[in-house]
Design an enzyme around this catalytic site. Structure first.
Site, PDB file in Angstrom:
ATOM      1  N   GLY A   1       0.372  -1.226  -0.181  1.00 35.74           N
ATOM      2  CA  GLY A   1       0.582   0.325   0.465  1.00 35.74           C
ATOM      3  C   GLY A   1       0.991   0.985   0.110  1.00 35.74           C
TER       4      GLY A   1
ATOM      5  N   GLY B   1     -27.415  14.815  19.352  1.00 38.88           N
ATOM      6  CA  GLY B   1     -28.113  13.133  19.530  1.00 38.88           C
ATOM      7  C   GLY B   1     -28.296  12.982  18.081  1.00 38.88           C
TER       8      GLY B   1
ATOM      9  N   TRP C   1      -7.734  -2.597  -3.692  1.00 37.88           N
ATOM     10  CA  TRP C   1      -8.313  -1.300  -2.809  1.00 37.88           C
ATOM     11  C   TRP C   1      -8.821  -0.574  -4.437  1.00 37.88           C
ATOM     12  CZ3 TRP C   1      -9.868  -1.996   1.453  1.00 37.88           C
ATOM     13  CH2 TRP C   1      -8.903  -3.502   2.715  1.00 37.88           C
ATOM     14  N   ILE C   2      -9.270  -1.099  -5.081  1.00 37.52           N
ATOM     15  CA  ILE C   2      -9.566   0.116  -6.257  1.00 37.52           C
ATOM     16  C   ILE C   2     -10.862   0.497  -6.561  1.00 37.52           C
ATOM     17  CG2 ILE C   2      -9.510   0.056  -8.630  1.00 37.52           C
ATOM     18  CD1 ILE C   2      -6.569  -0.708  -7.408  1.00 37.52           C
TER      19      ILE C   2
ATOM     20  N   GLU D   1      -5.080   7.924  -1.359  1.00 45.22           N
ATOM     21  CA  GLU D   1      -3.587   8.402  -2.268  1.00 45.22           C
ATOM     22  C   GLU D   1      -2.904   8.974  -1.529  1.00 45.22           C
ATOM     23  OE1 GLU D   1      -3.772   8.590  -4.898  1.00 45.22           O
ATOM     24  OE2 GLU D   1      -6.385   9.480  -5.713  1.00 45.22           O
TER      25      GLU D   1
END
Length: 390
Positions: A139, A347, A164-165, A370
């Site tokens: 990564g 809340g 992670w595309i 990135e």
């Protein structure tokens, strides 16, 4: 409570054309994106028709040359378009940024023949792109990637897995970084791979905290054949191409982050002005006013930072350090402002009836993609003090 578009931000734009462009984007946001953003994100629906609309409107190729169907817009303007889109729905804003990133290699390093054949369709022909650098075991250390491209006949055979595309499994084309030589950064090359290539498949999308409408998936390359004509740049130049793309991509993430932060600030101001406690609007209480003041200051500072970096890029000056600074500051700002927005709404902020809980979940991913913000600090430090001694 339905989402609403972010309140218009006064912008200093360089041309009348740019002002008209931002007006068009705001019209599309208010009519097509914002009204359904919460519902579609909750359902995990990918809005492919919105990307088709953006392509038809000329918004998928803004920072590229008009000779290939681009918009001829400076980065200073393109990034403000991303901010508007991301403020309404991050899936769309970040999706446009990823598409632009996927076009960068061909636009900047492809041959004239390659650009003439492919770039027009990529920028304005309804196609959607994805960028394939990360892998399950690489990564932040992208130079250690293991996906290989082996020479075979008059082309290449790509084997490996990317992770992670964004747009994985739905993109029409992928810019893929693969190893063609030895270990390290110099053994990597770039390829343009069609989305329907034989041997290319996508795993089931990841189940994410936020951005549920944007598919993020592993891609498996099982002997995918790629002709020599689709290798981009020189053999072994891929990692330099990737770094060049990431500098620009980090500015895209910074702009998206400020879009999210501005949306969270808008919701906070609206709620604080209408919510009454102890007989008066909660916006009258000093503690909350100070929170709003700090939130607004950070948003404006982040916007100024990413625009300053964009102007360096537009002038052809080095901007890598400034891009890392913008990505770091703007994404941290988005996380802080969205968290404060949840606190201001109390809340209600913790429920999906209001959009701030979604904005908070979406802001988190911007500190990761990135290049994590820890990596940004390393990049900045190297520019300030030089590379670390080994």
């Amino acid at each position: 409570m339905p989402d609403r578009a972010p309140q218009p931000v006064d912008r200093t734009l360089p041309t009348e054309e740019a002002r008209d462009l931002i007006a068009l984007v705001r019209e599309i946001v208010q009519r097509e994106i914002a009204p359904r953003a919460a519902e579609e994100e909750e359902a995990g629906r990918f809005p492919r028709e919105l990307f088709s609309l953006l392509s038809e409107s000329g918004l998928l190729g803004l920072p590229y040359g008009s000779e290939y169907g681009g918009g001829d817009q400076p980065y200073e303007v393109y990034l403000q378009v991303l901010e508007e889109l991301a403020g309404a729905r991050l899936t769309v804003g970040l999706g446009v940024s990823v598409h632009s990133l996927a076009c960068h290699a061909l636009a900047g390093y492809g041959t004239e023949e390659q650009r003439a054949e492919h770039l027009g369709a990529m920028l304005g022909g309804g196609l959607l792109g994805a960028y394939c650098l990360s892998e399950p075991s690489s990564g932040s250390d992208a130079a250690s990637l293991r996906t290989r491209a082996e020479r075979e006949g008059d082309g290449w055979v790509v084997t490996g897995t990317k992770a992670w595309i964004t747009h994985g499994g739905v993109a029409d084309f992928y810019t893929v970084l693969a190893r063609t030589g030895g270990e390290g950064a110099r053994g990597i090359s770039a390829f343009l791979v069609p989305g329907d290539a034989e041997g290319l498949s996508a795993a089931a999308p990841e189940k994410k905290m936020g951005m549920k409408g944007s598919p993020t998936a592993q891609l498996h390359f099982d002997g995918v054949r790629v002709p020599e004509s689709r290798r981009i740049g020189d053999e072994g130049q891929g990692f330099a191409i990737a770094l060049s793309a990431l500098d620009s991509g980090r500015l895209g993430i910074a702009a998206c982050a400020i879009g999210v932060a501005q949306a969270a600030l808008d919701e906070s101001l609206s709620y604080a002005g209408g919510r009454r406690q102890f007989g008066r609007p909660i916006a009258d209480f000093q503690g909350l006013r100070f929170m709003l003041a700090d939130m607004a200051t950070k948003v404006e500072a982040g916007r100024a930072l990413y625009l300053a970096a964009a102007r360096l890029r537009d002038r052809g000056l080095p901007f890598s350090k400034e891009a890392a600074m913008a990505k770091l500051f703007c994404t941290d700002t988005a996380m802080q402002v969205a968290t404060d927005a949840v606190q201001i709404l109390g809340g209600y902020g913790y429920t999906s009836d209001f959009p701030v809980e979604r904005l908070m979940r979406e802001a988190k991913v911007l500190q990761i993609v990135e290049g994590t913000n820890q990596i940004q600090r390393m990049v900045i430090a190297r520019h300030l003090a030089g590379p670390e001694s080994r």
